[in-house]
Design an enzyme around this catalytic site. Structure first.
Site, mmCIF file in Angstrom:
data_model
loop_
_atom_site.group_PDB
_atom_site.id
_atom_site.type_symbol
_atom_site.label_atom_id
_atom_site.label_comp_id
_atom_site.label_asym_id
_atom_site.label_seq_id
_atom_site.Cartn_x
_atom_site.Cartn_y
_atom_site.Cartn_z
ATOM 1 N N GLY A 158 43.190 55.632 28.481
ATOM 2 C CA GLY A 158 43.052 55.932 27.064
ATOM 3 C C GLY A 158 44.042 56.984 26.608
ATOM 4 O O GLY A 158 45.145 57.108 27.149
ATOM 5 N N VAL A 174 41.744 62.687 25.153
ATOM 6 C CA VAL A 174 40.510 62.459 25.899
ATOM 7 C C VAL A 174 40.770 62.608 27.397
ATOM 8 O O VAL A 174 39.910 63.074 28.147
ATOM 9 C CB VAL A 174 39.916 61.072 25.574
ATOM 10 C CG1 VAL A 174 38.658 60.812 26.407
ATOM 11 C CG2 VAL A 174 39.591 60.963 24.094
ATOM 12 N N GLY A 175 41.967 62.251 27.835
ATOM 13 C CA GLY A 175 42.325 62.418 29.241
ATOM 14 C C GLY A 175 42.196 63.872 29.681
ATOM 15 O O GLY A 175 41.753 64.160 30.800
ATOM 16 N N GLU A 226 45.378 56.795 33.190
ATOM 17 C CA GLU A 226 46.391 55.897 32.622
ATOM 18 C C GLU A 226 46.407 56.186 31.130
ATOM 19 O O GLU A 226 45.503 55.783 30.393
ATOM 20 C CB GLU A 226 46.026 54.431 32.891
ATOM 21 C CG GLU A 226 46.915 53.408 32.191
ATOM 22 C CD GLU A 226 48.270 53.194 32.851
ATOM 23 O OE1 GLU A 226 49.047 52.359 32.357
ATOM 24 O OE2 GLU A 226 48.553 53.854 33.866
ATOM 25 N N CYS A 285 49.198 50.459 25.245
ATOM 26 C CA CYS A 285 49.665 51.780 25.667
ATOM 27 C C CYS A 285 51.133 51.763 26.077
ATOM 28 O O CYS A 285 51.816 52.782 25.970
ATOM 29 C CB CYS A 285 48.797 52.328 26.789
ATOM 30 S SG CYS A 285 48.801 51.343 28.299
#
Length: 476
Positions: free
Chosen positions: A199, A203-204, A221, A255
């Site tokens: 994502g 948020v990572g 990722e 992405c």
């Protein structure tokens, strides 16, 4: 008709976690059985193959996804991963001998055991809700139980996962937790043996911070702004067709989509013309009426992209239309975009392609290196020197030459890399009584004779003569 998405009750999440952990602790024999793993892999494959129509309908409901794109980008990829793992897991899981041990250890009969890392949490994004579930293939192959948290932005697909997966997979080992921020936060409070997140970078960071509290390994990722270099001598018609396809497929919500093109001034007008022709061939009656173009996942995301377009100082060549009610953002080409433009600040994650004019490849390289390292980088060229210059002067998660989207970004979790990600390589050595005949020097009391014996056995000679010093301080 798609099922209704029901969030998992917050107080049930720790119980689900505890039950899966207990099943792993008590069922290592089952998971060690390769026949069981292969059975679960096959079951996962049939969970999709048996329900193709329902998956197509769910993806269309969530994203306006054309059937062709659902198979090409999501379903077929999952089935391919399952098939590859099923056919190879037996060889992947075999104990292996040493590959890089020093001779000192040969007498210990070193062996590498392939063991599961433990219970895995897999958090998937909205853009490819089935394809990004492929880390589950790696987890099953490695013998790891898993809890899956799908995106709340794809309610039809996430609800279908919660309905169908329990019908095919062992529910003591593989569970689905649905929900939004609160449910994900509760999951991240718990101790996992590995977390896989796909994502956004924002948020990572939250996931990585939560994992750090338990020293949990994480595979991320993440997205980013992936640039495209075009050689003035490249086939511009081919480049335009492939770049626009990669930018507009899934309505740009990929992405590793080409984020922007670094276009030399000398070929800008010709490339724009090629792009206009490709656009007309893709959507002869316009993209809003086309059954070959999807929609943005939510109104909020459509508003975000509209904001970029409203603020850009670039010139819109085609597209630019936005319908917030239907979450439609037209495939858009914007030329004369500068590095400080609104379109160049964050990952666009939508069907808008900026053309950033550069004097030459060196200016493009400087621009790329002045920003965060891209997830992937694209080069359109048949010139070896042009390609080598970019490859040697930039850093990115991956590189693809003369095509787009046919590779991954960063984070190893596909194929055997997925197996390896969720596998603990456990070195195992066995010592024999006779080794004391040559290693007796290790026991006290120490003396000069033992030191000489130790030096002879374990003190290596450096592999070459002393090199010429390169530092500013000379050896004393």
């Amino acid at each position: 008709m798609s099922p209704t998405l029901v969030y998992t009750p917050i107080d049930e999440i720790p119980k689900i976690h505890a039950s899966v952990v207990a099943a792993f602790d008590n069922g290592t024999g089952k998971l060690a059985n390769l026949s069981f793993r292969k059975n679960q892999l096959l079951q996962l494959g049939y969970a999709f193959q048996d329900n193709l129509k329902r998956w197509e309908e769910a993806l269309a409901s969530d994203m306006g996804r054309p059937r062709m794109e659902s198979h090409m980008s999501d379903i077929s990829g999952m089935l391919s991963e399952v098939t590859f793992a099923y056919n190879n897991v037996s060889s992947w899981a075999k104990d292996s001998g040493p590959t890089n041990w020093t001779p000192t250890w040969a007498a210990f009969s070193p062996t590498i055991r392939k063991e599961p890392v433990g219970v895995v949490l897999i958090i998937t994004p909205f853009n490819f809700p089935i394809w990004t579930l492929t880390p589950l293939v790696g987890a099953i192959s490695a013998g790891c139980p898993a809890v899956i948290k799908p995106s709340e932005l794809t309610p039809a697909t996430s609800a279908l996962l919660a309905e169908i997966l329990p019908q095919y997979l062992d529910q003591s080992l593989y569970r689905v937790v649905n929900g939004a921020v609160a449910e994900t936060t509760k999951l991240l409070e718990l101790r996992w043996d590995h977390i896989m997140y796909t994502g956004s970078g924002s948020v990572g960071r939250i996931v990585a911070t939560a994992a750090a509290r338990h020293l949990t390994p994480v595979t991320l990722e993440l997205g980013g702004k992936s640039p495209v270099f075009i050689d003035p001598g490249a086939d511009l018609a081919l480049a335009a067709r492939r770049i626009l396809w990669g930018k507009f497929v899934n309505a740009g919500q990929t992405c590793i989509a080409p984020d922007h093109v670094l276009i030399p001034e000398s070929i800008k007008d010709k490339f724009v013309k090629e792009c206009q022709e490709v656009y007309q061939s893709f959507y002869p009656e316009g993209p809003e009426k086309s059954d070959s173009f999807g929609r943005i996942i939510s109104t909020r995301h459509a508003e975000r992209i509209k904001g970029y377009l409203d603020q850009t100082k670039g010139e819109i060549v085609f597209g630019g239309e936005v319908n917030l009610e239907t979450k439609f953002v037209a495939p858009t080409l914007v030329k004369n975009v500068t590095p400080d433009d609104s379109l160049m600040q964050d990952e666009i994650f939508g069907p808008v392609l900026p053309l950033v004019t550069v004097k030459d490849v060196n200016e493009g390289i400087r621009l790329v290196n002045s920003r965060d390292r891209p997830l992937t980088l694209y080069i359109f060229s048949n010139d070896t020197k042009f390609k080598s210059l970019i490859l040697g002067s930039t850093i990115s998660g991956s590189v693809l030459i003369n095509d787009v989207l046919m590779q991954g970004g960063s984070g190893n979790y596909k194929g055997k890399f997925g197996f390896d990600t969720f596998t603990h390589l456990r070195p195992t050595l066995t010592s024999s009584k006779w080794l004391d005949l040559i290693l007796n020097f290790r026991y006290p009391p120490y003396n000069d004779d033992k030191f000489k014996a130790m030096s002879k056995q374990v003190m290596p000679s450096l592999p070459a003569a002393r090199p010429t010093p390169t530092g500013t301080t000379k050896p004393q």
